[in-house]
Design an enzyme around this catalytic site. Structure first.
Site, PDB file in Angstrom:
ATOM      1  N   GLU A 289       5.782  34.081  99.461  1.00 59.23           N
ATOM      2  CA  GLU A 289       5.939  34.334  98.023  1.00 59.23           C
ATOM      3  C   GLU A 289       6.587  35.684  97.755  1.00 59.23           C
ATOM      4  OE1 GLU A 289       2.310  33.948  95.760  1.00 59.23           O
ATOM      5  OE2 GLU A 289       2.578  31.802  95.526  1.00 59.23           O
ATOM      6  N   HIS A 310       1.444  22.051 122.891  1.00 59.99           N
ATOM      7  CA  HIS A 310       1.543  20.645 123.284  1.00 59.99           C
ATOM      8  C   HIS A 310       2.196  19.807 122.193  1.00 59.99           C
ATOM      9  CE1 HIS A 310      -1.026  21.187 126.905  1.00 59.99           C
ATOM     10  NE2 HIS A 310      -1.334  22.273 126.225  1.00 59.99           N
ATOM     11  N   LYS A 424       5.485  23.072  88.389  1.00 57.44           N
ATOM     12  CA  LYS A 424       4.420  22.932  87.380  1.00 57.44           C
ATOM     13  C   LYS A 424       4.989  22.329  86.104  1.00 57.44           C
ATOM     14  CE  LYS A 424       1.754  26.906  88.935  1.00 57.44           C
ATOM     15  NZ  LYS A 424       1.394  28.286  88.635  1.00 57.44           N
TER      16      LYS A 424
HETATM   17  O1  PA5 Z   1       0.299  34.239  94.206  1.00 59.84           O
HETATM   18  C1  PA5 Z   1       0.251  33.526  93.237  1.00 59.84           C
HETATM   19  O2  PA5 Z   1       0.539  33.890  92.119  1.00 59.84           O
HETATM   20  C2  PA5 Z   1      -0.289  32.118  93.319  1.00 59.84           C
HETATM   21  O3  PA5 Z   1      -0.339  31.568  94.579  1.00 59.84           O
HETATM   22  C3  PA5 Z   1      -1.671  32.177  92.745  1.00 59.84           C
HETATM   23  O4  PA5 Z   1      -2.476  32.964  93.576  1.00 59.84           O
HETATM   24  C4  PA5 Z   1      -2.269  30.804  92.589  1.00 59.84           C
HETATM   25  O5  PA5 Z   1      -1.401  29.986  91.867  1.00 59.84           O
HETATM   26  C5  PA5 Z   1      -3.592  30.889  91.862  1.00 59.84           C
HETATM   27  O6  PA5 Z   1      -3.417  31.481  90.624  1.00 59.84           O
HETATM   28  P1  PA5 Z   1      -4.628  31.811  89.687  1.00 59.84           P
HETATM   29  O7  PA5 Z   1      -5.471  32.803  90.372  1.00 59.84           O
HETATM   30  O8  PA5 Z   1      -4.014  32.348  88.439  1.00 59.84           O
HETATM   31  O9  PA5 Z   1      -5.372  30.530  89.441  1.00 59.84           O
END
Ligand code: PA5
Length: 447
Positions: A289, A310, A424
């Site tokens: 990310e 393996h 989303k």
């Molecule tokens: O790093 C990120 O923004 C995402 O992976 C969030 O951690 C994930 O979508 C969870 O988000 P939230 O804590 O708002 O539910």
């Protein structure tokens, strides 16, 4: 302080001699950008000095909450996804007995996870299990609006309400969320749940040392003081005053960027301990990310060796040469187990009789290291003295710090994640969420 150490010697020949020194200035500038808060995403730097800002009182309070939940629960369900899930699971899996869920004599409740997927069977099976157990819920969502944990929490809350009187339900839920925004904050305030705040300036993937990680880890019976101590020591070991070639985070950021420039576009995080599987999952989110944007970024992959030797071993040895490995090498096992001798020796294993299992594992590791380097796979080796809270704390902060630096060296904002919204929007349109009507029709035509 004994600390994790990094060996880059097996990247020689894959990057030019002196290249690491040549980019020193660039890497230190990237580090400086973090510390003087002058880079992109500078409003998400709350993690940078987080370890040293955690007070003993805070840890005491988190531990008291963990104890309260533990006393009343056989099972604690941790609800969250992505950064609100992976850090806790990484640490809990790394440091718990592998068969913890089957232990009858327990010091801590079993921690299980929900809301990290939308699997109907998974969720239904979890609800079946919980219907006969005393359980509590820690619901974690920074935004407070993420679909997966919100669905799971609805179901779990409903089950709690069926099983327990209203006054007890509220004591079986702890919410970890934004200080003031989001549906979870509104609900928690209305229902009177105990809450913890995820600071505005700490993004999900950097939040493991906030209550997001600390509370579940404490519930699992692990030592959060030692975890934080390890992170504090790594904060010191990677501070701006530390020499470039003595700072594991600057060196790791430098070497992986140099390998990337040489066409090594996939980094495989390797472990030889199945308990580290979720540490790699956490690392994948952290680096994926943070760096995968603007059509750039090393693809973070992971394997569990020797298991995956393996299955993936062939590809790694002889497939496309665009990969490098970063191996987490644990120096010593916590338990002692030897290969037994056998009078018939039908399997021909008597040559190993009396040797520690860990020694066999280590020779597999060293043999693989040389084979993969010979096969054209550069290798970075991170040595961890032992699997315990202290060294996992070091590892967490080391990777976080290196990730921030590495992202700036790459030239991206390591603290945003604009790309995660695309699916989303489509999912909401396909599900008929109010406000998405226009997109629905266009999308259906494309499927
Ligand atoms: O790093 C990120 O923004 C995402 O992976 C969030 O951690 C994930 O979508 C969870 O988000 P939230 O804590 O708002 O539910």
């Amino acid at each position: 302080m004994q600390k994790i150490s990094i060996d880059f010697s097996k990247t020689k020949g894959f990057i030019a001699d002196g290249a690491v020194q040549q980019i020193e200035k660039e890497v230190l500038t990237a580090q400086q950008k973090l510390h003087d808060k002058s880079g992109a995403g500078n409003d998400f730097l709350g993690w940078l000095n987080l370890p040293s800002s955690i007070t003993a009182e805070h840890l005491k309070e988190v531990k008291a909450t963990a104890e309260r939940l533990s006393k009343q629960s056989e099972v604690v369900v941790v609800v969250g996804i992505g950064g609100s899930y992976l850090g806790a699971r990484a640490v809990i899996d790394a440091l718990s007995n592998s068969f913890d869920f089957l232990q009858s004599e327990r010091k801590a409740p079993v921690v299980v996870y929900a809301g990290q997927n939308i699997g109907e069977d998974y969720t239904a099976e979890l609800l079946d299990l919980l219907s006969n157990k005393d359980f509590s819920v820690v619901v974690i969502s920074k935004s407070g609006t993420t679909t997966e944990p919100a669905i799971a929490f609805r179901l779990l809350k409903e089950l709690l309400e069926k099983k327990y009187p209203a006054a007890e339900v509220k004591d079986r839920i702890v919410a970890i969320t934004d200080a003031s925004k989001g549906a979870l904050r509104t609900l928690a305030d209305r229902e009177g749940y105990q809450t913890y705040v995820i600071p505005d300036d700490v993004g999900g993937r950097y939040s493991v040392l906030t209550p997001v990680g600390l509370l579940p880890i404490a519930i699992a019976g692990l030592d959060i003081e030692q975890l934080v101590k390890g992170a504090v020591d790594m904060e010191t070991a990677t501070a701006p005053g530390v020499a470039y070639d003595q700072n594991p985070s600057t060196l790791y950021a430098a070497v992986r960027n140099l390998l990337y420039q040489k066409g090594k576009t996939t980094e495989i995080l390797v472990n030889y301990h199945p308990k580290l599987h979720f540490l790699a999952e956490w690392w994948k989110q952290l680096y994926g990310e943070s760096e995968g944007k603007e059509n750039k970024g090393i693809f973070p992959a992971a394997v569990d060796f020797t298991t995956d030797l393996h299955s993936m071993g062939q590809w790694i040895q002889e497939g496309e040469r665009n990969i490098f490995e970063t191996v987490i090498s644990v120096e010593g096992a916590n338990r002692k187990l030897e290969v037994p001798s056998d009078k018939d020796d039908l399997d021909g294993l008597n040559y190993l009789a009396g040797k520690r299992i860990d020694e066999v594992n280590k020779m597999a590791e060293l043999g693989t290291l040389v084979a993969h380097v010979d096969g054209g796979v550069p290798n970075i080796r991170i040595s961890v003295p032992q699997l315990n809270e202290y060294y996992i704390g070091q590892l967490i902060f080391f990777f976080e710090k290196a990730c921030g630096i590495s992202g700036y060296v790459l030239g991206v904002n390591p603290f945003d994640q604009p790309g995660v919204e695309a699916y989303k929007k489509n999912m909401f349109a396909l599900l008929g969420k109010p406000g998405f009507e226009k997109e629905t029709e266009a999308l259906r035509k494309r499927i």
